[in-house]
Motif scaffolding. Sequence first.
Motif, PDB file in Angstrom:
ATOM      1  N   LYS A 137      61.482-120.780  72.723  1.00  0.00           N
ATOM      2  CA  LYS A 137      60.989-122.156  72.896  1.00  0.00           C
ATOM      3  C   LYS A 137      61.961-123.179  72.303  1.00  0.00           C
ATOM      4  CE  LYS A 137      56.492-123.083  72.588  1.00  0.00           C
ATOM      5  NZ  LYS A 137      56.002-123.449  73.924  1.00  0.00           N
ATOM      6  N   LEU A 138      62.586-122.798  71.195  1.00  0.00           N
ATOM      7  CA  LEU A 138      63.557-123.698  70.563  1.00  0.00           C
ATOM      8  C   LEU A 138      64.777-123.874  71.465  1.00  0.00           C
ATOM      9  CD1 LEU A 138      64.136-125.338  67.969  1.00  0.00           C
ATOM     10  CD2 LEU A 138      65.254-123.322  67.051  1.00  0.00           C
ATOM     11  N   ARG A 169      54.874-136.877  66.695  1.00  0.00           N
ATOM     12  CA  ARG A 169      55.417-136.132  67.837  1.00  0.00           C
ATOM     13  C   ARG A 169      54.275-135.644  68.735  1.00  0.00           C
ATOM     14  NH1 ARG A 169      59.621-138.273  66.783  1.00  0.00           N
ATOM     15  NH2 ARG A 169      61.355-137.347  65.646  1.00  0.00           N
ATOM     16  N   SER A 188      54.954-130.006  72.067  1.00  0.00           N
ATOM     17  CA  SER A 188      55.233-128.758  71.348  1.00  0.00           C
ATOM     18  C   SER A 188      56.740-128.589  71.122  1.00  0.00           C
ATOM     19  CB  SER A 188      54.666-127.553  72.103  1.00  0.00           C
ATOM     20  OG  SER A 188      55.255-127.470  73.368  1.00  0.00           O
ATOM     21  N   LEU A 240      68.895-136.944  63.804  1.00  0.00           N
ATOM     22  CA  LEU A 240      67.442-137.072  63.917  1.00  0.00           C
ATOM     23  C   LEU A 240      66.863-137.726  62.673  1.00  0.00           C
ATOM     24  CD1 LEU A 240      66.282-133.755  65.591  1.00  0.00           C
ATOM     25  CD2 LEU A 240      66.261-136.031  66.566  1.00  0.00           C
ATOM     26  N   LEU A 271      72.135-133.312  66.289  1.00  0.00           N
ATOM     27  CA  LEU A 271      70.710-133.104  65.982  1.00  0.00           C
ATOM     28  C   LEU A 271      70.499-133.038  64.469  1.00  0.00           C
ATOM     29  CD1 LEU A 271      69.617-130.444  68.628  1.00  0.00           C
ATOM     30  CD2 LEU A 271      68.839-132.789  68.467  1.00  0.00           C
ATOM     31  N   ILE A 319      61.573-129.054  67.371  1.00  0.00           N
ATOM     32  CA  ILE A 319      62.842-129.696  66.997  1.00  0.00           C
ATOM     33  C   ILE A 319      62.690-130.360  65.620  1.00  0.00           C
ATOM     34  CG2 ILE A 319      64.421-131.610  67.579  1.00  0.00           C
ATOM     35  CD1 ILE A 319      64.917-129.438  69.553  1.00  0.00           C
ATOM     36  N   ARG A 346      49.585-126.730  77.590  1.00  0.00           N
ATOM     37  CA  ARG A 346      49.667-127.465  76.319  1.00  0.00           C
ATOM     38  C   ARG A 346      50.631-126.790  75.359  1.00  0.00           C
ATOM     39  NH1 ARG A 346      43.997-128.350  74.165  1.00  0.00           N
ATOM     40  NH2 ARG A 346      43.774-129.657  75.969  1.00  0.00           N
ATOM     41  N   HIS A 347      50.708-125.470  75.444  1.00  0.00           N
ATOM     42  CA  HIS A 347      51.562-124.740  74.505  1.00  0.00           C
ATOM     43  C   HIS A 347      52.987-124.572  75.009  1.00  0.00           C
ATOM     44  CE1 HIS A 347      47.702-123.764  72.675  1.00  0.00           C
ATOM     45  NE2 HIS A 347      48.418-123.722  71.582  1.00  0.00           N
ATOM     46  N   LEU A 348      53.241-124.944  76.263  1.00  0.00           N
ATOM     47  CA  LEU A 348      54.602-124.760  76.797  1.00  0.00           C
ATOM     48  C   LEU A 348      55.529-125.837  76.273  1.00  0.00           C
ATOM     49  CD1 LEU A 348      54.087-123.618  80.479  1.00  0.00           C
ATOM     50  CD2 LEU A 348      55.113-122.331  78.641  1.00  0.00           C
TER      51      LEU A 348
END
Lengths: 191, 170
Positions: free
Chosen positions: A169-170, A39, A137, B55, B51, A142, B168-170
């Motif tokens: 964020k999730l 990922r 990220s 997945l 999901l 996920i 990068r962290h977003l």
Amino acid sequence: MHAQEDDIAIIQMVLQGQQQAFATLVARYQNYVFTIVIRHVNDRELAEELAQDVFVKAYKALSSFKGNSKFSTWLYTITHHTCLSHLRKKEHETVFPGDEQMHLWANGQDGSHAGTRLEQKAQQQLLNEAVKQLPESDSELITLFYNAEQSIEEISVITGLTTSNVKVKLLRARQKLKEILQTRYSREVLR
Amino acid sequence: MEAQDNIEQTLWAYIDGICDEQTHDRVAKQIATDALWGERYAELMAFNASLTNGLELEEPSVRFTKNVMDLIGQASVAPSVRAYINPVVIRSIGALLLLSIVVTTLYAFFSAGAGAAIPVQEITIPKAQVHMPDAANFINTNTITVLLCVNVVLGLLFLDTVLRRKARHL
């Protein structure tokens, strides 16, 4: 998921010198670690190299695992940091999977689904491809939440984010994923 | 739109089972009575199910475990930190540092006490002949402009690093 007691018993065996017992842990978690790594890097060969590196690091540091968290959480923390450290070393360029191929699958023009509705397997494939299109990220979150079955608190430990940040964020990751599926493959996936 | 976002946020917390009991009950009631909430809930549940079940994990090559075990064959488990760090040694170093601080402080204290008895007239400070360049010669408009430019460039570099890290962290 595997029982924590079982993992700890194997770890004890390894620490007592039975190196081969570690193979059980590798076999047990290799798909999870490999998925998290891929990922991030989106390159199978490199992902395999990094995933191997993760297991070697975990083996060397095994005595520092105190059992305060699940072994999987500890292992995914190493995975997360190994990926970040690799990305820091080499500026990562996100390569999205070919959109044309995705549309062929979605429209059933690749031969295998011609003229028929997409089967469940194909829908799963689209979902997985859509996850790969998320920022690294987000796809990691996920994967950790749905594949690796890590709780919000455990993801917080792995990523170093606060629990409220993980929640937000999730939520955003799921919204983005839904958006990708709706805009690109709406009729096929979200029927 | 914002209301929709809030509904979705609340519903995800409900689905994930991370909301408190009070919110849980309120949302359950809302889903049962409000058509909009009920519809959104059904939609999110379907998405969540896809999901959870859809997945797949990626699989490395079949030789993966063997490759790892080959690499591990050359490595050894690092001893636990506790095994090679003796707490007595750490405590001794700490005690030594503390002792040296106490001794130095006491020495300084008593020396100052003894020194206070010396008449002030007896202490003569030699005059040092140091020729310092005149700072005014260096600080002029050009120097300030150059310094400002350097600072702006450094500030932009820092901002760029911070923004890249955030992205990068977003």
